[in-house]
Design a protein around this motif. Structure first.
Motif, PDB file in Angstrom:
ATOM      1  N   GLY A  42       0.786  -1.229   0.000  1.00  0.00           N
ATOM      2  CA  GLY A  42       0.000   0.000   0.000  1.00  0.00           C
ATOM      3  C   GLY A  42       0.809   1.265   0.000  1.00  0.00           C
ATOM      4  O   GLY A  42       0.279   2.349   0.271  1.00  0.00           O
ATOM      5  N   ASN A  43       2.101   1.184  -0.306  1.00  0.00           N
ATOM      6  CA  ASN A  43       2.940   2.380  -0.335  1.00  0.00           C
ATOM      7  C   ASN A  43       3.952   2.245  -1.452  1.00  0.00           C
ATOM      8  O   ASN A  43       4.493   1.160  -1.678  1.00  0.00           O
ATOM      9  N   GLY A  44       4.205   3.337  -2.150  1.00  0.00           N
ATOM     10  CA  GLY A  44       5.181   3.306  -3.234  1.00  0.00           C
ATOM     11  C   GLY A  44       4.734   4.171  -4.393  1.00  0.00           C
ATOM     12  O   GLY A  44       3.748   4.913  -4.291  1.00  0.00           O
ATOM     13  N   PRO A  45       5.440   4.094  -5.515  1.00  0.00           N
ATOM     14  CA  PRO A  45       5.103   4.919  -6.673  1.00  0.00           C
ATOM     15  C   PRO A  45       3.707   4.590  -7.209  1.00  0.00           C
ATOM     16  O   PRO A  45       3.206   3.481  -7.046  1.00  0.00           O
ATOM     17  N   ASP A  46       3.100   5.586  -7.852  1.00  0.00           N
ATOM     18  CA  ASP A  46       1.826   5.330  -8.518  1.00  0.00           C
ATOM     19  C   ASP A  46       2.021   4.332  -9.652  1.00  0.00           C
ATOM     20  O   ASP A  46       3.095   4.263 -10.268  1.00  0.00           O
ATOM     21  N   LEU A  47       0.973   3.574  -9.933  1.00  0.00           N
ATOM     22  CA  LEU A  47       0.986   2.611 -11.030  1.00  0.00           C
ATOM     23  C   LEU A  47       0.111   3.158 -12.150  1.00  0.00           C
ATOM     24  O   LEU A  47      -1.052   3.511 -11.924  1.00  0.00           O
ATOM     25  N   VAL A  48       0.665   3.242 -13.349  1.00  0.00           N
ATOM     26  CA  VAL A  48      -0.045   3.820 -14.493  1.00  0.00           C
ATOM     27  C   VAL A  48      -0.142   2.780 -15.601  1.00  0.00           C
ATOM     28  O   VAL A  48       0.883   2.238 -16.037  1.00  0.00           O
ATOM     29  N   VAL A  49      -1.356   2.484 -16.032  1.00  0.00           N
ATOM     30  CA  VAL A  49      -1.561   1.549 -17.133  1.00  0.00           C
ATOM     31  C   VAL A  49      -1.353   2.277 -18.465  1.00  0.00           C
ATOM     32  O   VAL A  49      -1.976   3.310 -18.719  1.00  0.00           O
ATOM     33  N   ILE A  50      -0.456   1.750 -19.276  1.00  0.00           N
ATOM     34  CA  ILE A  50      -0.222   2.267 -20.625  1.00  0.00           C
ATOM     35  C   ILE A  50      -1.038   1.386 -21.570  1.00  0.00           C
ATOM     36  O   ILE A  50      -0.644   0.267 -21.885  1.00  0.00           O
ATOM     37  N   ASP A  51      -2.187   1.885 -21.971  1.00  0.00           N
ATOM     38  CA  ASP A  51      -3.174   1.059 -22.665  1.00  0.00           C
ATOM     39  C   ASP A  51      -2.927   1.045 -24.175  1.00  0.00           C
ATOM     40  O   ASP A  51      -3.683   1.623 -24.967  1.00  0.00           O
ATOM     41  N   HIS A  52      -1.836   0.381 -24.553  1.00  0.00           N
ATOM     42  CA  HIS A  52      -1.501   0.187 -25.966  1.00  0.00           C
ATOM     43  C   HIS A  52      -1.177  -1.290 -26.175  1.00  0.00           C
ATOM     44  O   HIS A  52      -0.599  -1.928 -25.292  1.00  0.00           O
ATOM     45  N   ASP A  53      -1.541  -1.816 -27.324  1.00  0.00           N
ATOM     46  CA  ASP A  53      -1.237  -3.218 -27.618  1.00  0.00           C
ATOM     47  C   ASP A  53       0.258  -3.472 -27.641  1.00  0.00           C
ATOM     48  O   ASP A  53       0.730  -4.539 -27.246  1.00  0.00           O
ATOM     49  N   THR A  54       1.018  -2.491 -28.110  1.00  0.00           N
ATOM     50  CA  THR A  54       2.476  -2.583 -28.133  1.00  0.00           C
ATOM     51  C   THR A  54       3.061  -1.263 -27.651  1.00  0.00           C
ATOM     52  O   THR A  54       2.452  -0.205 -27.848  1.00  0.00           O
ATOM     53  N   TRP A  55       4.211  -1.344 -27.031  1.00  0.00           N
ATOM     54  CA  TRP A  55       4.867  -0.137 -26.542  1.00  0.00           C
ATOM     55  C   TRP A  55       5.929   0.365 -27.522  1.00  0.00           C
ATOM     56  O   TRP A  55       6.748   1.205 -27.178  1.00  0.00           O
ATOM     57  N   ASN A  56       5.928  -0.160 -28.730  1.00  0.00           N
ATOM     58  CA  ASN A  56       6.927   0.247 -29.720  1.00  0.00           C
ATOM     59  C   ASN A  56       6.533   1.501 -30.486  1.00  0.00           C
ATOM     60  O   ASN A  56       7.347   2.052 -31.224  1.00  0.00           O
ATOM     61  N   THR A  57       5.277   1.941 -30.340  1.00  0.00           N
ATOM     62  CA  THR A  57       4.828   3.118 -31.084  1.00  0.00           C
ATOM     63  C   THR A  57       5.315   4.399 -30.411  1.00  0.00           C
ATOM     64  O   THR A  57       5.641   4.413 -29.214  1.00  0.00           O
ATOM     65  N   LYS A  58       5.318   5.472 -31.172  1.00  0.00           N
ATOM     66  CA  LYS A  58       5.748   6.763 -30.660  1.00  0.00           C
ATOM     67  C   LYS A  58       4.842   7.220 -29.518  1.00  0.00           C
ATOM     68  O   LYS A  58       5.314   7.735 -28.495  1.00  0.00           O
ATOM     69  N   ALA A  59       3.529   7.006 -29.678  1.00  0.00           N
ATOM     70  CA  ALA A  59       2.581   7.436 -28.652  1.00  0.00           C
ATOM     71  C   ALA A  59       2.787   6.662 -27.353  1.00  0.00           C
ATOM     72  O   ALA A  59       2.774   7.246 -26.257  1.00  0.00           O
ATOM     73  N   ALA A  60       2.979   5.338 -27.463  1.00  0.00           N
ATOM     74  CA  ALA A  60       3.187   4.523 -26.266  1.00  0.00           C
ATOM     75  C   ALA A  60       4.482   4.901 -25.561  1.00  0.00           C
ATOM     76  O   ALA A  60       4.522   5.023 -24.329  1.00  0.00           O
ATOM     77  N   LYS A  61       5.543   5.090 -26.336  1.00  0.00           N
ATOM     78  CA  LYS A  61       6.820   5.464 -25.740  1.00  0.00           C
ATOM     79  C   LYS A  61       6.717   6.796 -25.003  1.00  0.00           C
ATOM     80  O   LYS A  61       7.318   6.988 -23.936  1.00  0.00           O
ATOM     81  N   ALA A  62       5.944   7.724 -25.570  1.00  0.00           N
ATOM     82  CA  ALA A  62       5.774   9.019 -24.928  1.00  0.00           C
ATOM     83  C   ALA A  62       5.034   8.881 -23.599  1.00  0.00           C
ATOM     84  O   ALA A  62       5.387   9.541 -22.603  1.00  0.00           O
ATOM     85  N   GLU A  63       4.014   8.020 -23.552  1.00  0.00           N
ATOM     86  CA  GLU A  63       3.269   7.813 -22.309  1.00  0.00           C
ATOM     87  C   GLU A  63       4.127   7.122 -21.255  1.00  0.00           C
ATOM     88  O   GLU A  63       4.042   7.445 -20.062  1.00  0.00           O
ATOM     89  N   VAL A  64       4.940   6.162 -21.682  1.00  0.00           N
ATOM     90  CA  VAL A  64       5.855   5.496 -20.745  1.00  0.00           C
ATOM     91  C   VAL A  64       6.839   6.503 -20.163  1.00  0.00           C
ATOM     92  O   VAL A  64       7.072   6.547 -18.948  1.00  0.00           O
ATOM     93  N   ALA A  65       7.414   7.346 -21.035  1.00  0.00           N
ATOM     94  CA  ALA A  65       8.382   8.353 -20.579  1.00  0.00           C
ATOM     95  C   ALA A  65       7.729   9.349 -19.628  1.00  0.00           C
ATOM     96  O   ALA A  65       8.335   9.755 -18.622  1.00  0.00           O
ATOM     97  N   GLU A  66       6.493   9.738 -19.933  1.00  0.00           N
ATOM     98  CA  GLU A  66       5.782  10.687 -19.067  1.00  0.00           C
ATOM     99  C   GLU A  66       5.523  10.074 -17.694  1.00  0.00           C
ATOM    100  O   GLU A  66       5.686  10.745 -16.659  1.00  0.00           O
TER     101      GLU A  66
END
Length: 291
Positions: free
Chosen positions: A76-100
Motif C-alpha cells: 500500500g505504499n510506493g510509486p503510482d501505477l499507471v496503465v499504458i493502454d496500448h497493444d504494443t509499446w513500440n509506437t511513438k505514442a506509447a513510448k511518450a506515455e511510458v516516458a511521461e
C-alpha cells in the motif's frame, strides 16, 4: 587504486524512527550505511563498486517494475501505477506515455501486468500467515530508521517494508520479496546469492537499536511467486545463517568506516594480485587425470 571525492552531502535525517520519510530522501543520505550497501561492500562486489553506485544512482527500469509494483499493491505504499493502454509499446505514442509516467516517478504497466500485481495482492490476503503479518490494521509500510553504530561510530540506516504497530511478546518484522520460485530450496539459494541472512541480521539489530524490539526480534521473509497462482511462502532463517550474516555485516561496517575516513574505496586488486585456484570440482577432476 580508486580514490573518489566525497559528494556534497545533504542534511542527514535525524536519528530515530521516521514514519513519513520518502523513499527518495531515505536513499539520498550518503552519510549512513544500509543493509544493501553493506552487502555491496563485500565480495563478490567491492568498495569501489559500492561508491560508484552510491554516486551514480541508476534510473528506473523495467527490470524492477514488477517487484516495485507488487510492493505497491501488497504493502500500500510506493510509486503510482499507471496503465499504458496500448497493444504494443513500440509506437511513438506509447513510448511518450511510458516516458511521461517515469518522469512523474510512476511505474508504467501493461493492463495484464496491472492485473498480475492486483492478483498477487489478493493472494497475499488469502494466505493466513502472510495476511496476519501484513495486516494494515496492525502495521504500516516503509518505515525508516537511523542510528549510530557503537563499535564504529558510523550512522546506519534501515527501511522496513512493514513495521507492526502493535505486538504482544517478541517483535516479528515481515519483509516482502517477489521471486520466480518461492520454494524452500530456491529461496535457500537466494539467501546466499543476495545476502538475505545479512539483511535479516541487520533489520533485527535495527529494531533493537531503535527501541522497537529486543534480542528476540525476528525478521520473516514473505516470498511470493510472480506467476499464477502466485504462491506464498513465509520463511525464517536459522541461528547460524543469521550469525554468519551478523559477522559479515560487521566486516562491512568496519570497511565502510575505514573507506569513509580515508576517502579510498578499493577495487578488486589495487595493490597486490589475487591468486585464484580452479573451482573445487574442476581441480578434483583434473588432478586425478593429469597429476
Amino acid at each position: 587504486m580508486t580514490t573518489i571525492a566525497e559528494p556534497q552531502a545533504l542534511e542527514a535525517p535525524a536519528l530515530g524512527l521516521h514514519t513519513d520519510l520518502s523513499n527518495e530522501d531515505y536513499h539520498a543520505d550518503k552519510t549512513s550505511l544500509s543493509s544493501s550497501g553493506a552487502r555491496k561492500l563485500l565480495p563478490p562486489s567491492c568498495p569501489a563498486k559500492f561508491r560508484y553506485e552510491q554516486d551514480n544512482p541508476q534510473p528506473a527500469s523495467k527490470t524492477f517494475d514488477y517487484g516495485n509494483a507488487a510492493h505497491k499493491t501488497v504493502l500500500g505504499n510506493g510509486p503510482d501505477l499507471v496503465v499504458i493502454d496500448h497493444d504494443t509499446w513500440n509506437t511513438k505514442a506509447a513510448k511518450a506515455e511510458v516516458a511521461e509516467a517515469r518522469a512523474m516517478g510512476a511505474i508504467p504497466l501493461k493492463q495484464n501486468e496491472m492485473q498480475m500485481v492486483v492478483d498477487m495482492a489478493a493472494a497475499i490476503r488469502r494466505h493466513p500467515l502472510a495476511a496476519a503479518l501484513l495486516d494494515p490494521a496492525y502495521g504500516a509500510p516503509e518505515q525508516s530508521g537511523f542510528w549510530v553504530d557503537g563499535p564504529s561510530g558510523i550512522r546506519r540506516r534501515v527501511r522496513f517494508d512493514w513495521l507492526p504497530s502493535m505486538h504482544a511478546g517478541r517483535l516479528i518484522v515481515p519483509d516482502y520479496k517477489t521471486a520466480a520460485d518461492a520454494s524452500n530450496d530456491a529461496f535457500q539459494k537466494s539467501i546466499d546469492h543476495y545476502g538475505y541472512n545479512q539483511q535479516a541480521a541487520w533489520y533485527e539489530e535495527a529494531a533493537q537499536a531503535l527501541g522497537l524490539g529486543d534480542e528476540t526480534t525476528e525478521l520473516l521473509f514473505v516470498v511470493q511467486e510472480k506467476t499464477a497462482p502466485y504462491l506464498v511462502n513465509v520463511i525464517g532463517l536459522d541461528y547460524f545463517a543469521r550469525e554468519i550474516g551478523r559477522a559479515k555485516n560487521r566486516v562491512a561496517i568496519e570497511k565502510f568506516a575505514e573507506c569513509t575516513d580515508t576517502g579510498y574505496w578499493p577495487g578488486y586488486a589495487d595493490k597486490n594480485p589475487n591468486y585464484v585456484p580452479l573451482p573445487g570440482w574442476a581441480e578434483n577432476r583434473d588432478k586425478e587425470i593429469y597429476l
